[in-house]
Design an enzyme around this catalytic site. Sequence first.
Site, PDB file in Angstrom:
ATOM      1  CG  ASP A   1      -2.200   0.279   0.974  1.00 20.03           C
ATOM      2  OD1 ASP A   1      -2.546   1.363   0.209  1.00 20.03           O
ATOM      3  OD2 ASP A   1      -3.158  -0.212   1.408  1.00 20.03           O
TER       4      ASP A   1
ATOM      5  CG  HIS B   1      -8.877  -1.215   3.957  1.00 25.28           C
ATOM      6  ND1 HIS B   1      -8.684  -1.432   2.565  1.00 25.28           N
ATOM      7  CD2 HIS B   1      -8.788  -0.245   4.272  1.00 25.28           C
ATOM      8  CE1 HIS B   1      -8.223  -0.344   2.107  1.00 25.28           C
ATOM      9  NE2 HIS B   1      -8.284   0.578   2.996  1.00 25.28           N
ATOM     10  CG  ASP B   2     -11.586   2.085   3.221  1.00 28.86           C
ATOM     11  OD1 ASP B   2     -11.151   1.847   4.587  1.00 28.86           O
ATOM     12  OD2 ASP B   2     -10.876   2.568   2.547  1.00 28.86           O
TER      13      ASP B   2
ATOM     14  CD  GLU C   1      -8.837   4.426  -1.849  1.00 25.52           C
ATOM     15  OE1 GLU C   1      -9.648   3.688  -1.074  1.00 25.52           O
ATOM     16  OE2 GLU C   1      -7.616   5.107  -1.516  1.00 25.52           O
TER      17      GLU C   1
ATOM     18  CG  ASP D   1      -5.058   5.390   0.763  1.00 23.85           C
ATOM     19  OD1 ASP D   1      -5.928   4.618   0.791  1.00 23.85           O
ATOM     20  OD2 ASP D   1      -5.075   6.486   1.352  1.00 23.85           O
TER      21      ASP D   1
END
Length: 575
Positions: A103, A346-347, A273, A211
């Site tokens: 990440d 994860h979100d 993302e 991210d």
Amino acid sequence: MTFTVDDAPWWTGAVVYQIYPRSFQDSDGDGVGDLRGVLRRVDHLAELGVDVVWFSPLYRSPQDDNGYDISDYQDVDPLFGTLDDLDEVVAALHARGIKVVMDLVVNHTSDEHPWFVESRASVDSPKRDWYWWRPARDGMEPGTPGAEPTNWASFFSGPAWELDEATGEYYLHLFSRKQPDLNWENPEVREAVYAMMRWWLDRGVDGFRMDVINLVSKVVDADGGLADGPVTHGALGDGTAQYTNGPRLHEYLQEMHREVFEGRRDGLLLVGETPGATVDDAVLLTDPARRELDMVFTFEHVGLDHGPGGKFDPVPLDLRDLKAVLGRWQAGLAERGWNSLYWDNHDQPRVVSRFGDDGAHRRDSATMLATVLHLHRGTPYVYQGEELGMTNAHLTSFDEYRDIESVRWAAEQRALGHVPDERLLAGLAAMSRDNARTPVQWDATAHAGFTTGTPWLPVNPNHVEVNAEAERADPRSVFHHYRRLVALRHEDPVVRLGDFTMLLPDDPHVYAFERSLDGSRLLVVGNFTGDERTVELGEGWHDASLVLGNLAEPSAVVAGRVTLRPWEAWVRRAA
């Protein structure tokens, strides 16, 4: 460009597995997952058949946002282990043919990162311009209501500016106040980021998931000013137009490509993302000729069940909307670019609870949803536990939640007093990020085999029935269905590269589409309800052979018509 079987990049036939380290496997009994725990489970990943593991942040961090607030990009947080542990994990995954993606969180750092510590030390600091520092607006007294440089709201509630009492200026934080935004306008910032990325590639990782990467370019006027956004509630405004897909985004990504990936591009994976990105944005970002990203995460489909009050005000999904959105992305990236395919991460809450039935039909709805997603054109992502059919946590009190977004939203709403607590709790139970973060359920023992200590977030009580050990023993389990889906993508060029045609776009219950390549055709159907549904598919499919089904006895196509059982899905090949 349209990829062919001969020139398609490796990732067009790959499946990515996301590990959220805190919740994957604990090895030392402290209740938090770690790298030694990952080592214990690499054979699970190999058996599943995935090609890539993406790690959510492992870096040193105060853990204000569970690691997305980074204080040292080039070290592992002691919570998870050491750099040597990570090297061992990477070697173990590589030995099984699995690539490793890290990440990359570079829109912001932690406020405890040395860069920010130096930046806030003085208005004359050499690193002052590494972050977004601004005085109070229009000569107002710092700290008074409305004195923030803009009216932007933070994604985590409250204003996006925090006053630093020592220097009397504000710094920008689109997320937590402990996550100050980096100023990508400063070339020194960009070079520091690129140097860090090169360091990780030299260490042996195979790429990055970036991210909120499309937030790094802000709209700045000639005097360095930032503009207000339209007021959305109270005195706060929506500033997204000022920092989403900003004017220099493509310039930055192309520069990153030149500075970091030139000369070692083969075998790497770069995914961004990109909240708020449109299909047109994604075409530009993922067109191979532009040398920016390989694929992006779109958020459009996971916002379809958000009500007028936002994500914590959920409404039932209208399947026709889902088909319209996913179909548009399939069509828009058919000639240039590439799709990322996901339900969970994860979100996001667990998809079997969100769009399926996590009760009596948990297994069938989980496998139906997986079948529909994985047969689209794009690279599928499996979030840890998704391959087991893990469900939402069904938490029932405010004090059970740990996620900063959920906790701050609930506190803000309770202070306003406009919505009853039971409605707030219902919104959290459906949509909180904690639903995705409960520990992976490995077996039926205490704490699901995740830890010998007290888990940082409670294990879902249904782990007694829903766990990897039980799923592995059942050939019809969610786990084995995922294995078959992964294998099908590896083996069948139609799944990997075939054209996509949406069928039955106006049917509110059944999702159906066709994939085709060089004369070979696949038909995919999925019943998104707990009732039988009859649909007309056309005469051409009456003698199609079954490729994969999620029920023991799949329904047959008779005279162009099929009656699907509750939550049924299958894939058939034309004769």
